[in-house]
Design a protein around this motif. Structure first.
Motif, mmCIF file in Angstrom:
data_model
loop_
_atom_site.group_PDB
_atom_site.id
_atom_site.type_symbol
_atom_site.label_atom_id
_atom_site.label_comp_id
_atom_site.label_asym_id
_atom_site.label_seq_id
_atom_site.Cartn_x
_atom_site.Cartn_y
_atom_site.Cartn_z
ATOM 1 N N ARG A 102 0.819 -1.200 0.000
ATOM 2 C CA ARG A 102 0.000 0.000 0.000
ATOM 3 C C ARG A 102 0.860 1.259 0.000
ATOM 4 O O ARG A 102 0.483 2.287 -0.576
ATOM 5 N N ALA A 103 2.007 1.179 0.654
ATOM 6 C CA ALA A 103 2.860 2.359 0.792
ATOM 7 C C ALA A 103 3.639 2.690 -0.473
ATOM 8 O O ALA A 103 3.919 3.872 -0.718
ATOM 9 N N VAL A 104 3.989 1.681 -1.274
ATOM 10 C CA VAL A 104 4.928 1.949 -2.375
ATOM 11 C C VAL A 104 4.396 1.612 -3.765
ATOM 12 O O VAL A 104 4.942 2.108 -4.758
ATOM 13 N N LEU A 105 3.364 0.785 -3.881
ATOM 14 C CA LEU A 105 2.938 0.329 -5.204
ATOM 15 C C LEU A 105 1.729 1.094 -5.720
ATOM 16 O O LEU A 105 0.805 1.413 -4.971
ATOM 17 N N GLU A 106 1.756 1.355 -7.012
ATOM 18 C CA GLU A 106 0.641 1.977 -7.714
ATOM 19 C C GLU A 106 0.260 1.095 -8.895
ATOM 20 O O GLU A 106 1.050 0.255 -9.332
ATOM 21 N N PRO A 107 -0.969 1.272 -9.430
ATOM 22 C CA PRO A 107 -1.365 0.480 -10.600
ATOM 23 C C PRO A 107 -0.346 0.600 -11.730
ATOM 24 O O PRO A 107 0.170 1.690 -12.006
ATOM 25 N N VAL A 132 5.004 3.038 5.646
ATOM 26 C CA VAL A 132 4.502 1.712 6.030
ATOM 27 C C VAL A 132 3.640 1.815 7.282
ATOM 28 O O VAL A 132 2.574 1.197 7.377
ATOM 29 N N ASN A 133 4.077 2.626 8.236
ATOM 30 C CA ASN A 133 3.319 2.828 9.460
ATOM 31 C C ASN A 133 1.962 3.482 9.207
ATOM 32 O O ASN A 133 1.003 3.263 9.949
ATOM 33 N N ALA A 134 1.889 4.297 8.163
ATOM 34 C CA ALA A 134 0.641 5.008 7.869
ATOM 35 C C ALA A 134 -0.499 4.052 7.562
ATOM 36 O O ALA A 134 -1.675 4.407 7.723
#
Length: 395
Positions: free
Chosen positions: A119-124, A273-275
């Motif tokens: 969720r923190a680093v990947l986009e479609p 990542v914590n977010a």
């Protein structure tokens, strides 16, 4: 109303594509075990299917749980919210790995940590490298985030990492500039320990291509040394794009506690990542058990020694069964298959006799190869497994 159209695209992607893992949250495992016992008239089912330390938790935990004051302590803390900064556990892990305590994030098991990273680093349309076979949760979570998963094969028939494997990975990184590469070390499910020099070589190439490197060391305590942690965390300061994951679910025998964590020197990445974690991802009891477990180095060393002795006895016994190919391993799990009997058939035959194994036949990179995986238990139980496998393998 068409409910399908009301679902977020991410949810539609998650429902449309699932990897061929041997564990599914949609399967009621206890109901399955009850069915096996009823159908076969069995009084006991042996679970060789889940990777964990079957010797159980450290005696320190058993001792704490037996103290008269423990009940009062639990009652007092259950009505309070837990420490969501994990201060003591953070310091304990930081001392073990020689890192800054601020360079870690916690989650409800590694499955949650992997989801938070995605969720923190990947986009479609991002691309993710996935050496196979590998831990299928990496594949699932990356696809759920909309990323394209690019498998890179290891070397059949034993599916080992070799120099050629590393060369292929680096070549694909040069050509595709992926956003992220997932590595498990020791490799899940083969159990192979990769030299830290291999991780460093991949980090060097990833630095040039702007690729994040995630190294899952879930089984790392099985390959640590008695006097030292053998971990890619030694490279964190040198490579800020490196993330190293560990858990208390395997060697520490606390899978129900769900304590996983990631270590990384890039504070922006840790914050991201914590977010995506809940405010209170771990209950007080889980934090307490982890703090106790990590203190008992002698017990971990004892378990590592027992595992080595069991492995040295078990592998030759498995390999002596006609038709059975058992792969060497550095952990407490063993991949094996029959050269003539399908994986599904062998899995079913063992299940019918009350011996559950992990069916890897749908795992990316080894689909249809017939591999099963067993987790080593006590020498007595391993002996029962070998005897049963010998009986059903060529029946």
């Amino acid at each position: 109303m068409n409910m399908q159209t009301m679902l977020a695209m991410q949810a539609q992607q998650a429902l449309a594509r699932q990897s061929g893992d041997y564990v599914s949250k949609d399967v009621d495992e206890q109901a399955h075990i009850d069915e096996i016992m009823a159908a076969g008239g069995l009084s006991h089912v042996y679970r060789f299917d889940i990777g964990k330390n079957t010797d159980g938790v450290t005696p320190l935990i058993r001792g704490v749980l037996s103290l008269p004051e423990t009940a009062e302590n639990v009652t007092r803390n259950m009505v309070e919210y837990p420490d969501n900064h994990f201060r003591q556990l953070r310091r304990q892990i930081a001392m073990r790995h020689g890192i800054n305590p601020a360079h870690m994030a916690f989650g409800a098991g590694l499955e949650s940590i992997i989801d938070q990273i995605c969720r923190a680093v990947l986009e479609p349309d991002d691309e993710v490298l996935f050496p196979v076979p590998n831990f299928s949760v990496f594949e699932d979570m990356s696809s759920r985030a909309g990323a394209a998963v690019i498998p890179v094969s290891t070397s059949p028939p034993n599916h080992r990492w070799t120099a050629a494997t590393v060369a292929r990975i680096c070549e694909v990184m040069r050509r595709r500039n992926p956003k992220l590469i997932w590595i498990s070390n020791p490799v899940n499910p083969t159990g192979q320990l990769l030299p830290l020099a291999t991780i460093r070589e991949i980090c060097e190439q990833a630095e040039r291509t702007g690729t994040l490197v995630a190294v899952d060391e879930a089984y790392g305590e099985y390959t640590d040394h008695e006097d030292a942690v053998v971990s890619a965390t030694r490279y964190l300061e040198e490579y800020p794009h490196l993330m190293v994951l560990r858990t208390f679910s395997k060697m520490y025998a606390l899978p129900s506690a769900r304590v996983g964590y990631v270590m990384c020197a890039a504070q922006e990445l840790i914050q991201a990542v914590n977010a995506f974690r809940p405010t209170f991802p771990l209950p007080w009891s889980s934090i307490q058990m982890a703090q106790i477990a990590i203190m008992d180095d002698p017990y971990v060393c004892q378990c590592r020694g027992r595992n080595l002795r069991r492995r040295n006895r078990l592998l030759p016994e498995l390999q002596s069964i006609p038709g059975i190919q058992a792969l060497s391993t550095d952990t407490n799990t063993v991949m094996f298959r029959h050269e003539d009997v399908s994986g599904g058939s062998l899995h079913e035959k063992l299940s019918n006799r009350g011996f559950l194994t992990a069916n890897l036949n749908g795992v990316t990179g080894i689909e249809g190869s017939g591999f099963l995986r067993m987790t080593m238990r006590s020498s007595y139980e391993n002996g029962l497994f070998v005897r049963t496998l010998r009986e059903v393998a060529n029946a």
